[in-house]
Design an enzyme around this catalytic site. Structure first.
Site, PDB file in Angstrom:
ATOM      1  N   LYS A  42      -2.850 -49.994  12.966  1.00 38.06           N
ATOM      2  CA  LYS A  42      -2.488 -48.610  13.335  1.00 38.06           C
ATOM      3  C   LYS A  42      -2.539 -48.452  14.857  1.00 38.06           C
ATOM      4  O   LYS A  42      -3.475 -48.918  15.494  1.00 38.06           O
ATOM      5  CB  LYS A  42      -3.462 -47.637  12.656  1.00 38.06           C
ATOM      6  CG  LYS A  42      -3.057 -46.178  12.750  1.00 38.06           C
ATOM      7  CD  LYS A  42      -3.946 -45.330  11.843  1.00 38.06           C
ATOM      8  CE  LYS A  42      -3.771 -43.845  12.061  1.00 38.06           C
ATOM      9  NZ  LYS A  42      -2.515 -43.330  11.564  1.00 38.06           N
ATOM     10  N   GLU A  66     -11.828 -24.987  16.333  1.00 34.52           N
ATOM     11  CA  GLU A  66     -12.343 -24.354  17.554  1.00 34.52           C
ATOM     12  C   GLU A  66     -13.850 -24.114  17.445  1.00 34.52           C
ATOM     13  O   GLU A  66     -14.565 -24.123  18.436  1.00 34.52           O
ATOM     14  CB  GLU A  66     -11.602 -23.050  17.863  1.00 34.52           C
ATOM     15  CG  GLU A  66     -11.819 -21.935  16.863  1.00 34.52           C
ATOM     16  CD  GLU A  66     -11.113 -20.631  17.242  1.00 34.52           C
ATOM     17  OE1 GLU A  66     -10.889 -20.394  18.437  1.00 34.52           O
ATOM     18  OE2 GLU A  66     -10.797 -19.852  16.323  1.00 34.52           O
ATOM     19  N   VAL A  81       0.849  -1.200   0.000  1.00 38.28           N
ATOM     20  CA  VAL A  81       0.000   0.000   0.000  1.00 38.28           C
ATOM     21  C   VAL A  81       0.885   1.250   0.000  1.00 38.28           C
ATOM     22  O   VAL A  81       0.715   2.163  -0.817  1.00 38.28           O
ATOM     23  CB  VAL A  81      -0.938   0.004   1.244  1.00 38.28           C
ATOM     24  CG1 VAL A  81      -1.598   1.365   1.431  1.00 38.28           C
ATOM     25  CG2 VAL A  81      -1.990  -1.093   1.114  1.00 38.28           C
ATOM     26  N   GLY A 115      -2.567 -35.810   7.861  1.00 38.43           N
ATOM     27  CA  GLY A 115      -3.025 -37.207   7.886  1.00 38.43           C
ATOM     28  C   GLY A 115      -3.843 -37.540   9.114  1.00 38.43           C
ATOM     29  O   GLY A 115      -3.742 -38.643   9.662  1.00 38.43           O
ATOM     30  N   ARG A 142      -8.937  -4.337  18.627  1.00 39.33           N
ATOM     31  CA  ARG A 142     -10.390  -4.464  18.478  1.00 39.33           C
ATOM     32  C   ARG A 142     -10.938  -3.243  19.211  1.00 39.33           C
ATOM     33  O   ARG A 142     -10.818  -3.151  20.433  1.00 39.33           O
ATOM     34  CB  ARG A 142     -10.869  -5.776  19.097  1.00 39.33           C
ATOM     35  CG  ARG A 142     -10.221  -7.004  18.420  1.00 39.33           C
ATOM     36  CD  ARG A 142     -10.855  -8.296  18.876  1.00 39.33           C
ATOM     37  NE  ARG A 142     -10.034  -9.441  18.541  1.00 39.33           N
ATOM     38  CZ  ARG A 142     -10.072 -10.084  17.365  1.00 39.33           C
ATOM     39  NH1 ARG A 142     -10.881  -9.692  16.418  1.00 39.33           N
ATOM     40  NH2 ARG A 142      -9.298 -11.127  17.155  1.00 39.33           N
ATOM     41  N   GLY A 157      -9.815 -20.840  13.686  1.00 40.55           N
ATOM     42  CA  GLY A 157     -10.701 -20.780  12.522  1.00 40.55           C
ATOM     43  C   GLY A 157     -12.015 -20.071  12.810  1.00 40.55           C
ATOM     44  O   GLY A 157     -12.877 -19.997  11.944  1.00 40.55           O
ATOM     45  N   ARG A 158     -12.166 -19.585  14.070  1.00 38.66           N
ATOM     46  CA  ARG A 158     -13.432 -18.971  14.492  1.00 38.66           C
ATOM     47  C   ARG A 158     -14.595 -19.917  14.174  1.00 38.66           C
ATOM     48  O   ARG A 158     -14.542 -21.073  14.547  1.00 38.66           O
ATOM     49  CB  ARG A 158     -13.601 -17.598  13.838  1.00 38.66           C
ATOM     50  CG  ARG A 158     -12.442 -16.650  14.158  1.00 38.66           C
ATOM     51  CD  ARG A 158     -12.843 -15.489  14.947  1.00 38.66           C
ATOM     52  NE  ARG A 158     -13.627 -14.553  14.172  1.00 38.66           N
ATOM     53  CZ  ARG A 158     -13.844 -13.302  14.549  1.00 38.66           C
ATOM     54  NH1 ARG A 158     -13.305 -12.857  15.679  1.00 38.66           N
ATOM     55  NH2 ARG A 158     -14.572 -12.496  13.833  1.00 38.66           N
TER      56      ARG A 158
HETATM   57  P1  ATP Z   1     -10.600 -11.457  12.627  1.00 37.71           P
HETATM   58  O1  ATP Z   1     -11.682 -12.216  11.922  1.00 37.71           O
HETATM   59  O2  ATP Z   1      -9.259 -11.848  12.172  1.00 37.71           O
HETATM   60  O3  ATP Z   1     -10.718 -11.455  14.115  1.00 37.71           O
HETATM   61  P2  ATP Z   1     -12.052  -8.975  12.279  1.00 37.71           P
HETATM   62  O4  ATP Z   1     -11.765  -7.790  11.451  1.00 37.71           O
HETATM   63  O5  ATP Z   1     -13.300  -9.740  11.932  1.00 37.71           O
HETATM   64  O6  ATP Z   1     -10.764  -9.903  12.205  1.00 37.71           O
HETATM   65  P3  ATP Z   1     -13.280  -7.943  14.691  1.00 37.71           P
HETATM   66  O7  ATP Z   1     -12.771  -7.920  16.088  1.00 37.71           O
HETATM   67  O8  ATP Z   1     -14.578  -8.615  14.433  1.00 37.71           O
HETATM   68  O9  ATP Z   1     -12.100  -8.561  13.806  1.00 37.71           O
HETATM   69  O10 ATP Z   1     -13.427  -6.430  14.161  1.00 37.71           O
HETATM   70  C1  ATP Z   1     -12.359  -5.507  14.266  1.00 37.71           C
HETATM   71  C2  ATP Z   1     -12.883  -4.136  14.612  1.00 37.71           C
HETATM   72  O11 ATP Z   1     -13.766  -3.683  13.573  1.00 37.71           O
HETATM   73  C3  ATP Z   1     -13.728  -4.060  15.865  1.00 37.71           C
HETATM   74  O12 ATP Z   1     -12.957  -3.945  17.030  1.00 37.71           O
HETATM   75  C4  ATP Z   1     -14.538  -2.780  15.632  1.00 37.71           C
HETATM   76  O13 ATP Z   1     -13.785  -1.638  15.967  1.00 37.71           O
HETATM   77  C5  ATP Z   1     -14.761  -2.827  14.126  1.00 37.71           C
HETATM   78  N1  ATP Z   1     -16.102  -3.369  13.894  1.00 37.71           N
HETATM   79  C6  ATP Z   1     -16.507  -4.646  14.008  1.00 37.71           C
HETATM   80  N2  ATP Z   1     -17.823  -4.776  13.739  1.00 37.71           N
HETATM   81  C7  ATP Z   1     -18.281  -3.530  13.455  1.00 37.71           C
HETATM   82  C8  ATP Z   1     -19.548  -2.986  13.087  1.00 37.71           C
HETATM   83  N3  ATP Z   1     -20.638  -3.755  12.969  1.00 37.71           N
HETATM   84  N4  ATP Z   1     -19.622  -1.658  12.874  1.00 37.71           N
HETATM   85  C9  ATP Z   1     -18.527  -0.870  12.975  1.00 37.71           C
HETATM   86  N5  ATP Z   1     -17.310  -1.329  13.318  1.00 37.71           N
HETATM   87  C10 ATP Z   1     -17.172  -2.629  13.546  1.00 37.71           C
END
Ligand code: ATP
Length: 321
Positions: A214, A223, A23, A185, A72, A170-171
């Site tokens: 085996k 997870e 970027v 495997g 976050r 993997g959430r």
């Molecule tokens: P990963 O999946 O790797 O955890 P992600 O981007 O999904 O990444 P999140 O914690 O869900 O991670 O979101 C990151 C940030 O994005 C949040 O802390 C918040 O600040 C912002 N965010 C998330 N959801 C919303 C929403 N609905 N509206 C506005 N901002 C949001």
């Protein structure tokens, strides 16, 4: 656009640095001013910016984590936090933002775009759980890390005729578990997208393979299946008589130097994102579709769904015996 910003948000992923580098360098090459935002949306609220240049992104393509740090941000998800972030962008003359993160971060990017700050999302998450992309930055490195760790567990499982149950990240998605399980495997792979029964999918498979000689086993659980792997190991031991242990791999999966694939994809996606902003195009998500880089409307991207590759799941089932 003449001034843009770049931030990393949500869970960190190997390759985020390569995307930041792309970027910054693309922007500099095209005579744009580019700010690095520190700690995701928190930095955007507080004006925590560094002016970037060609050299501020030297020696980072090989580094895991993110030099911009991630966060976050609870405040950003509130109306007041969002307004503050917009005000800060206006004060600094920021006309567009590249947001590197997962779908939560893209929701933030969508909200900012709707309020007049055009954003372009770049998919950076180890989970590969962004519906419009068949590949996300960090996924390949994470898979390789899991494979290396489980290979080591296999050595010791084999020496002691053990069963090892490994929980991977993997959430809510099973992509990491499925592909790592195949590569390692695993006798059984548990993913949230496919219903399973411990007796049928683990115990009976172990017993069947035991009859062929085996003696050691790897079980990979995502997870997202929300299972206590320690309890599962105890159940396996009680039912099969095979000494069983469990391990949650945890945050080791997030770190490490990005693979070739992650570096190249991150570079291509970061470059693509800036090209969109240069053309005054915002509210887009950059996506990988097979080998091609494309882009989608963020709103549309967030409403898309993708499932797990059931054919691949069946292949795993058939050969892991
Ligand atoms: P990963 O999946 O790797 O955890 P992600 O981007 O999904 O990444 P999140 O914690 O869900 O991670 O979101 C990151 C940030 O994005 C949040 O802390 C918040 O600040 C912002 N965010 C998330 N959801 C919303 C929403 N609905 N509206 C506005 N901002 C949001």
């Amino acid at each position: 656009m003449k001034t843009i910003a770049v931030l990393t948000s949500g869970g960190d992923a190997p390759g985020m640095n390569a995307a930041v580098r792309a970027v910054v360098r693309t922007a500099c090459e095209n005579d744009m001013k580019v700010y690095g935002v520190i700690r995701g949306y928190n930095g955007l609220i507080n004006g925590d910016f560094i002016e970037m240049n060609l050299r501020t992104v030297s020696d980072i393509i090989n580094r895991g984590g993110t030099i911009l740090y991630s966060a976050r941000s609870v405040e950003f998800a509130t109306e007041e936090g969002m307004r503050k972030a917009i005000r800060t962008c206006q004060e600094w003359g920021i006309e567009g933002v590249v947001v590197i993160g997962g779908d939560g971060s893209f929701r933030g990017a969508r909200d900012l775009s709707e309020r007049g700050i055009p954003c372009v999302g770049v998919p950076g998450t180890i989970d590969n759980d962004i519906a419009c992309c068949n590949y996300t930055i960090g996924y390949d490195t994470c898979l390789n890390t899991i494979m290396e760790m489980v290979d080591r567990l296999r050595d010791t499982s084999e020496s002691h005729d053990r069963c090892t149950v490994v929980e991977v990240m993997g959430r809510k998605a099973g992509y990491l578990a499925l592909n790592a399980g195949i590569a390692c495997g695993a006798t059984s792979i548990l993913v949230p997208e496919v219903e399973f029964d411990v007796q049928k999918h683990i115990i009976e498979r172990m017993e069947k393979t035991q009859r062929t000689g085996k003696k050691h086993f790897i079980i990979v659980a995502a997870e997202g299946v929300r299972l206590d792997v320690d309890d599962l190991a105890k159940e396996i031991q009680a039912k099969t008589g095979v000494e069983s242990r469990s391990l949650i791999l945890g945050h080791v999966q997030r770190g490490g130097s990005p693979t070739v694939k992650d570096r190249v994809m991150a570079t291509r996606m970061g470059n693509y994102a800036v090209k969109l902003l240069m053309d005054n195009i915002g509210n887009r998500v950059v996506a990988a579709q097979k080998e091609e880089i494309v882009d989608y409307d963020i709103f549309e991207a967030l409403n898309m769904t993708k499932g797990i590759d059931l054919e691949l799941y069946n292949v795993a089932h058939e050969v892991s015996i």
